[in-house]
Design a protein around this motif. Structure first.
Motif, PDB file in Angstrom:
ATOM      1  N   ALA A 101       0.833  -1.211   0.000  1.00 46.35           N
ATOM      2  CA  ALA A 101       0.000   0.000   0.000  1.00 46.35           C
ATOM      3  C   ALA A 101       0.867   1.261   0.000  1.00 46.35           C
ATOM      4  CB  ALA A 101      -0.928  -0.007   1.213  1.00 46.35           C
ATOM      5  N   GLU A 102       1.997   1.210   0.698  1.00 46.25           N
ATOM      6  CA  GLU A 102       2.880   2.385   0.729  1.00 46.25           C
ATOM      7  C   GLU A 102       3.508   2.626  -0.641  1.00 46.25           C
ATOM      8  OE1 GLU A 102       4.498   5.668   2.910  1.00 46.25           O
ATOM      9  OE2 GLU A 102       2.857   4.242   3.290  1.00 46.25           O
ATOM     10  N   LEU A 103       3.864   1.563  -1.345  1.00 44.64           N
ATOM     11  CA  LEU A 103       4.400   1.725  -2.690  1.00 44.64           C
ATOM     12  C   LEU A 103       3.338   2.313  -3.619  1.00 44.64           C
ATOM     13  CD1 LEU A 103       6.686   1.367  -4.716  1.00 44.64           C
ATOM     14  CD2 LEU A 103       5.963  -1.028  -5.023  1.00 44.64           C
ATOM     15  N   ALA A 104       2.103   1.885  -3.450  1.00 43.79           N
ATOM     16  CA  ALA A 104       1.014   2.464  -4.244  1.00 43.79           C
ATOM     17  C   ALA A 104       0.865   3.955  -3.939  1.00 43.79           C
ATOM     18  CB  ALA A 104      -0.296   1.733  -3.955  1.00 43.79           C
ATOM     19  N   LEU A 105       1.100   4.323  -2.678  1.00 38.98           N
ATOM     20  CA  LEU A 105       0.997   5.726  -2.281  1.00 38.98           C
ATOM     21  C   LEU A 105       2.105   6.563  -2.946  1.00 38.98           C
ATOM     22  CD1 LEU A 105      -0.667   7.611  -0.427  1.00 38.98           C
ATOM     23  CD2 LEU A 105       1.035   7.202   1.348  1.00 38.98           C
ATOM     24  N   VAL A 106       3.303   5.991  -3.042  1.00 33.50           N
ATOM     25  CA  VAL A 106       4.392   6.689  -3.743  1.00 33.50           C
ATOM     26  C   VAL A 106       3.948   7.011  -5.167  1.00 33.50           C
ATOM     27  CG1 VAL A 106       6.749   6.512  -4.609  1.00 33.50           C
ATOM     28  CG2 VAL A 106       6.196   5.614  -2.347  1.00 33.50           C
ATOM     29  N   HIS A 107       3.347   6.028  -5.839  1.00 34.38           N
ATOM     30  CA  HIS A 107       2.908   6.231  -7.221  1.00 34.38           C
ATOM     31  C   HIS A 107       1.733   7.203  -7.300  1.00 34.38           C
ATOM     32  CE1 HIS A 107       5.347   3.396  -9.595  1.00 34.38           C
ATOM     33  NE2 HIS A 107       5.451   2.734  -8.449  1.00 34.38           N
ATOM     34  N   ALA A 108       0.850   7.174  -6.318  1.00 34.36           N
ATOM     35  CA  ALA A 108      -0.322   8.050  -6.348  1.00 34.36           C
ATOM     36  C   ALA A 108       0.061   9.502  -6.084  1.00 34.36           C
ATOM     37  CB  ALA A 108      -1.349   7.585  -5.320  1.00 34.36           C
ATOM     38  N   GLN A 109       0.992   9.707  -5.156  1.00 35.60           N
ATOM     39  CA  GLN A 109       1.344  11.077  -4.774  1.00 35.60           C
ATOM     40  C   GLN A 109       2.466  11.663  -5.623  1.00 35.60           C
ATOM     41  OE1 GLN A 109       2.089  11.068  -0.515  1.00 35.60           O
ATOM     42  NE2 GLN A 109      -0.093  11.069  -0.062  1.00 35.60           N
ATOM     43  N   ARG A 110       3.264  10.810  -6.238  1.00 35.62           N
ATOM     44  CA  ARG A 110       4.350  11.224  -7.120  1.00 35.62           C
ATOM     45  C   ARG A 110       5.240  12.292  -6.479  1.00 35.62           C
ATOM     46  NH1 ARG A 110       5.084   7.196 -10.318  1.00 35.62           N
ATOM     47  NH2 ARG A 110       6.337   8.525 -11.688  1.00 35.62           N
ATOM     48  N   GLU A 111       5.289  13.504  -7.079  1.00 34.40           N
ATOM     49  CA  GLU A 111       6.193  14.537  -6.556  1.00 34.40           C
ATOM     50  C   GLU A 111       5.768  15.064  -5.196  1.00 34.40           C
ATOM     51  OE1 GLU A 111       3.174  16.572  -9.189  1.00 34.40           O
ATOM     52  OE2 GLU A 111       4.516  14.840  -9.397  1.00 34.40           O
ATOM     53  N   ASP A 112       4.564  14.722  -4.754  1.00 31.56           N
ATOM     54  CA  ASP A 112       4.114  15.153  -3.427  1.00 31.56           C
ATOM     55  C   ASP A 112       4.392  14.121  -2.336  1.00 31.56           C
ATOM     56  OD1 ASP A 112       3.145  17.631  -4.226  1.00 31.56           O
ATOM     57  OD2 ASP A 112       1.214  16.810  -4.828  1.00 31.56           O
ATOM     58  N   TYR A 113       4.950  12.972  -2.718  1.00 29.74           N
ATOM     59  CA  TYR A 113       5.257  11.970  -1.694  1.00 29.74           C
ATOM     60  C   TYR A 113       6.377  12.499  -0.806  1.00 29.74           C
ATOM     61  CZ  TYR A 113       6.334   7.624   0.687  1.00 29.74           C
ATOM     62  OH  TYR A 113       6.533   6.677   1.664  1.00 29.74           O
ATOM     63  N   GLY A 114       6.105  12.583   0.472  1.00 33.16           N
ATOM     64  CA  GLY A 114       7.058  13.160   1.417  1.00 33.16           C
ATOM     65  C   GLY A 114       6.678  14.572   1.824  1.00 33.16           C
ATOM     66  N   ARG A 115       5.819  15.209   1.031  1.00 30.97           N
ATOM     67  CA  ARG A 115       5.360  16.550   1.383  1.00 30.97           C
ATOM     68  C   ARG A 115       4.523  16.474   2.650  1.00 30.97           C
ATOM     69  NH1 ARG A 115       5.433  21.086  -1.702  1.00 30.97           N
ATOM     70  NH2 ARG A 115       5.850  19.923  -3.620  1.00 30.97           N
ATOM     71  N   SER A 116       4.550  17.528   3.451  1.00 33.44           N
ATOM     72  CA  SER A 116       3.910  17.486   4.765  1.00 33.44           C
ATOM     73  C   SER A 116       3.283  18.831   5.081  1.00 33.44           C
ATOM     74  CB  SER A 116       4.957  17.118   5.816  1.00 33.44           C
ATOM     75  OG  SER A 116       4.492  17.357   7.120  1.00 33.44           O
ATOM     76  N   ALA A 117       2.382  18.827   6.059  1.00 33.37           N
ATOM     77  CA  ALA A 117       1.750  20.066   6.517  1.00 33.37           C
ATOM     78  C   ALA A 117       2.153  20.398   7.939  1.00 33.37           C
ATOM     79  CB  ALA A 117       0.231  19.944   6.409  1.00 33.37           C
ATOM     80  N   VAL A 118       3.235  19.786   8.450  1.00 36.29           N
ATOM     81  CA  VAL A 118       3.609  20.023   9.844  1.00 36.29           C
ATOM     82  C   VAL A 118       4.003  21.479  10.092  1.00 36.29           C
ATOM     83  CG1 VAL A 118       4.306  17.640  10.306  1.00 36.29           C
ATOM     84  CG2 VAL A 118       6.001  19.269   9.455  1.00 36.29           C
TER      85      VAL A 118
END
Length: 575
Positions: A101-118
């Motif tokens: 599921a996390e790998l799917a999230l990398v593909h879904a979020q693409r350049e936003d993977y790792g982006r945060s709202a902290v």
């Protein structure tokens, strides 16, 4: 929501349940709770210190609290094993589906993977470079420029509103020296033989165009005129020319500031005097005798009454003057007003300074604490010098600056990406050697090459697929083996690394992490060299090929995201 942030929520939910049951008191500070991979992978996939952190303020035994948390966390569908280790650490082992599921999230979020709202939209002013406008940027400025720019990008990525600022020191004695140096070049442009550059003036050839422009504008009007007539206009022209040069040098590194703040304008607007008045009103500045510098004997020192800032109230070892005996502002007095100005439009301030300014950190922190009532977080990141080498030997290049190697020289020699990545391969306050031969070397010992080569290899896979004549197929992540799922586990750390790097103000952590990812990818690639069935592209199995390409693309995406934060290009091909 990424995996580690999801488990932070799971742990908070379990703690909330214990509070509701009366097993834990409400209102405990959870800020020190960590959720991260255990140091030893054999212990599981996720570890937390929640019980260790909360047991003492809750008045309970950490292991007993951990056992209660394990009961709740172990009931989660994606947890296959929950255990307590040592005095109260909690280790969780996750189902393979969590990683798919996390790998799917990398593909879904693409350049936003790792982006945060902290960052929650908090305004952060990052001031970096701020070199005196007296000549081209040199190698000492280069490292601070890269660290500041990467930190600004990192803070934006986690949700801060960032202002990149450059403080133009255009009000001190050094710009008067610049104007005098420009006057010499002005006379030279009009045909005068000026001979050797006198001691105390700037000798670089970079001032020749300034002299030529002044000659074109004024003719011989100021050749024999007294300094009082030409100093101000020559200073203005020379500073503007130097700032144009500095902006061009920074652009070679891909660096652009949002704001250039002028010290001269700050003083003309009366900001230092306003800051002094405010501090006097709050009994933070008083007129007193300045203590003799340490090591001076009384005979060497003449006591002078000066306006002193009460920096000892904030941890400094003595109170500091904000004006000189002639009434002009000390560097500290001007800096104090400048930081007060910055704090009006920011929730947090960050300064990137050379390590030679370490002695002034305590006093400026004291000043900001006083002027903002302690409400504005203020960090100073010190950057150590860089030693230039080639094949391990000290390296000197031909230079137009007169007495130093310019930033432009370095970028022209090895390229922007090599400079930026290399400057982030060590902690900012650690000494660095920059070896021109090493940073362009095509070997695993060169971190910038090793990471970019990993991305280029991944990009080559689609070309290889076409060359092999394999028709595209749908990936089946269930076919990823344990080693390949281990690569996904490494990718899943990226959002956590980003947040921790931003919180610590340490962009070098991204470089370290990308080095790990690149090494893991190259090791996976090399397994296929030894075992044909482990290759990424298998002509006899289109589905497994698609699945491994799916993983490789995820690795490439994380590498791209990390390189983007560093201001480094993710290459598709390498020569």
């Amino acid at each position: 929501m990424t995996l580690f942030s999801r488990f932070s929520d799971h742990i908070n939910a379990a703690l909330d349940a214990l509070v509701a049951q009366g097993a834990l008191p409400a209102g405990l500070d959870r800020g020190a709770i960590s959720v991260e991979p255990p140091r030893d992978p054999s212990h599981g996939d996720v570890a937390t210190n929640a019980a260790m952190v909360l047991a003492k303020p809750a008045g309970t035994n950490p292991r007993a609290l951990a056992e209660q948390l394990v009961q709740q966390l172990g009931a989660l569908d994606e947890v296959v094993e929950a255990s307590v280790a040592g005095p109260g650490f909690i280790n969780l082992r996750l189902a393979d589906e969590s990683w798919r599921a996390e790998l799917a999230l990398v593909h879904a979020q693409r350049e936003d993977y790792g982006r945060s709202a902290v960052g929650a939209g908090r305004r952060v002013n990052v001031e970096y470079v701020s070199a005196n406008p007296t000549g081209p940027m040199h190698v000492g400025h280069c490292r601070g420029a890269v660290v500041g720019d990467a930190l600004a990008a990192l803070l934006e990525y986690v949700g801060h509103r960032v202002t990149r600022e450059y403080y133009v020191n255009d009000a001190g004695a050094q710009v008067d020296v610049l104007a005098r140096s420009a006057h010499l070049r002005y006379r030279e442009a009009l045909g005068e033989a000026i001979g050797a550059i006198p001691e105390g003036l700037y000798p670089g050839d970079y001032l020749k165009p300034v002299g030529e422009s002044l000659a074109a504008e004024y003719g011989d009007r100021f050749v024999t005129a007294p300094e009082s007539e030409w100093l101000v206009p020559f200073r203005k022209v020379a500073v503007a020319a130097m700032m144009d040069m500095i902006r061009a040098d920074l652009a070679k590194l891909g660096i652009h500031h949002d704001l250039f703040a002028s010290e001269a304008e700050l003083q003309a607007a009366g900001k230092p005097a306003a800051a002094e008045a405010w501090l006097r009103e709050h009994d933070l500045v008083y007129d007193g005798l300045l203590e003799a510098p340490k090591g001076e004997t009384p005979d060497d020192w003449e006591a002078v009454e000066l306006p002193l800032f009460r920096s000892t109230r904030f941890g400094d070892d003595q109170d500091r003057p904000i004006r000189k005996s002639d009434g002009s502002w000390t560097y500290f007095g001007a800096d104090l007003a400048y930081h007060y100005q910055k704090a009006q439009n920011a929730d947090e301030l960050i300064d990137i300074w050379g390590a030679d300014h370490a002695g002034t950190v305590k006093r400026i922190k004291a000043a900001v604490a006083a002027l903002t009532g302690g409400k504005t977080r203020f960090d100073v990141k010190l950057v150590q010098m860089v030693r230039l080498l080639k094949n391990g030997e000290p390296f000197k290049m031909s230079k137009r600056a007169g007495n130093f190697v310019t930033l432009a020289d370095i970028v022209d020699e090895v390229g922007k990406d090599a400079v930026r990545f290399t400057m982030l391969t060590r902690k900012a306050d650690a000494q660095m050697d920059f070896d021109f031969a090493k940073v362009v070397e095509a070997s695993r010992d060169n971190p910038v090459f090793y990471v970019q080569y990993a991305h280029a290899r991944i990009a080559s896979l689609k070309r290889k697929l076409a060359e092999a004549g394999i028709a595209p197929a749908a990936p089946n992540p269930a076919r990823l083996d344990d080693h390949e799922l281990g690569l996904v586990k490494l990718l899943a750390q990226f959002p956590r690394i980003v947040e921790s790097a931003a919180a610590a103000r340490e962009p070098h952590r991204i470089a370290f992490y990308l080095g790990e990812v690149a090494a893991a990818f190259h090791a996976w690639w090399n397994i296929g060299n030894d075992r044909p069935e482990a290759r990424i592209i298998l002509t006899q199995d289109a589905e497994l090929t698609a699945t491994r390409l799916y993983l490789a693309d995820g690795i490439g995406q994380v590498i791209r995201n990390g390189l983007h934060l560093m201001g480094v290009e993710a290459l598709e091909e390498m020569l």
